[in-house]
Enzyme design. Sequence first.
Site, PDB file in Angstrom:
ATOM      1  CG  HIS A  74      -1.688  -1.219   1.458  1.00 54.50           C
ATOM      2  ND1 HIS A  74      -2.077  -1.649   2.711  1.00 54.50           N
ATOM      3  CD2 HIS A  74      -2.156  -2.142   0.576  1.00 54.50           C
ATOM      4  CE1 HIS A  74      -2.768  -2.775   2.600  1.00 54.50           C
ATOM      5  NE2 HIS A  74      -2.822  -3.096   1.318  1.00 54.50           N
ATOM      6  CE1 TYR A 113       0.387   3.216  10.002  1.00 54.62           C
ATOM      7  CE2 TYR A 113       0.812   1.025  10.892  1.00 54.62           C
ATOM      8  CZ  TYR A 113      -0.049   1.929  10.281  1.00 54.62           C
ATOM      9  OH  TYR A 113      -1.337   1.555   9.960  1.00 54.62           O
TER      10      TYR A 113
END
Length: 495
Positions: free
Chosen positions: A83, A146
């Site tokens: 992605h 993240y």
Amino acid sequence: MTDSTDTPTTEGSGIELLKPLGVETTPIPGFLRIDLTVHGDNRGWFKENWQREKMTALGLPDFGPVQNNVSFNDEVGVTRGIHAEPWDKFVSVATGRVFGAWVDLREGPTFGTVYTTVIDPSVAVFVPKGVGNAYQTLEPNTAYTYLVNDHWSAEAQYTFLNLADETVAVPWPIPLDQAIQSDKDRAHPRLADVVPFPAAEADATAPAGVGRRVLVTGCKGQLGRELMKQLPEAGYSPVGVDLPEVDISDAEAMAAWDWSAYDIIINAAAWTNVDGAETIEGRRLSWRANATGPANLAREASRHGLTLVHISSEYTFDGELEPHTEAEAPSPLGVYGQSKAGGDAAVEATPNHYLVRTSWVVGDGKNFAKTMASLAARGIAPKVVDDQTGRLTFTTDLAAGIIHLLRTGAEFGTYNLSGEGPVVSWCDVAKRVFELVGHSADEVTPVSTAEYYAGQKGIAPRPLRSALDLSKIEATGFTPANSMERLDTYVAALG
């Protein structure tokens, strides 16, 4: 304790301890691998997973994270991606290990470039927007985490690639037919069918965070029109906005704007009616456009990690000094100059900014040179002030200088940018225009500023000395054209 030694060691966890913090480049432009220092003993381990000051000093972009996400994976072989998202990411793991794979899905020469590495608690990566991200878990109970520099949105535009694409051929440690995948990931297109992410990789010479998608505010003005012409020629993708459709002084509208679509803002919007700014309504309009608007843009640029280019004016000075350097403190005489100084102060507070101060602008639109040519054509002999001095700035040079700063990754800060050549008066310019259109320079009568405005009310004070010191921008490798030579060409083109 193991962290009392000076050499890396490995505890039972298999994590390499005491690696020095380091940032290294990869074959994907802007994609960085980070070694993290992990301290451990028989109780476990500790690390500074994100340390802004230390990491940016080593070359990591100051990307301004606003959200932290964690993906927990129960089993070995969980495989997610590929992605590409419209925000930058700083990826690491809190527990476990993953095999990470990244594919550059941005339009440009590195489209399809692959990089892989194993991420354990001692490794992190910085993933620029538009680079496809995927991982496969190598241990059970893996927590993949993240930081991102924009808030997640279901409406955001993503670019996807099939995990099994034969062209990029990611060497998955666990074959995909044995891995745990989602049906959605299996259905993603192969590389040949991928529409590249619209933001191409940043110029290799530009600072991190500088991309190619540019929002130009004030696109209908003289400078705005020139920027919209030159930016595509320089490889940028500009979008122009202006009143009444977009009002940068509307804080609510600016906060709701989709800033993920841009890398750079060039603010060429301004309210430049110098005398009108001295009126009650003019004060409000001047401050709204010249101070509130730039402050809104500065806030959003800081929030979203964008580069902001803002155009300032020599009217922020009283004209007592010459030439004006970038270090000179503001000392505006009138409301217009005061409002510009207010906007400048707001822009200077955002980390990634170029404040470009200019003077006596001439371009495609209403300007002094065109007015003088029109007067000559109509047989009007004007009186023109001869005690206000400076240099003309043609929008061709102003736009080119702005693009130069962006392309070369010049140090952020304030830059003077006008034409080069002799310092002249407005009267000198007028006389030269009359000569160029076949009239006599003697038709132009020199007068002082005091004489010109005698008996008139509502006139704003003007700085008498407007020449700018250009040594700073010239040290970056950009030298503007001689303004009087440029004037000859400009007037000839008027026909």
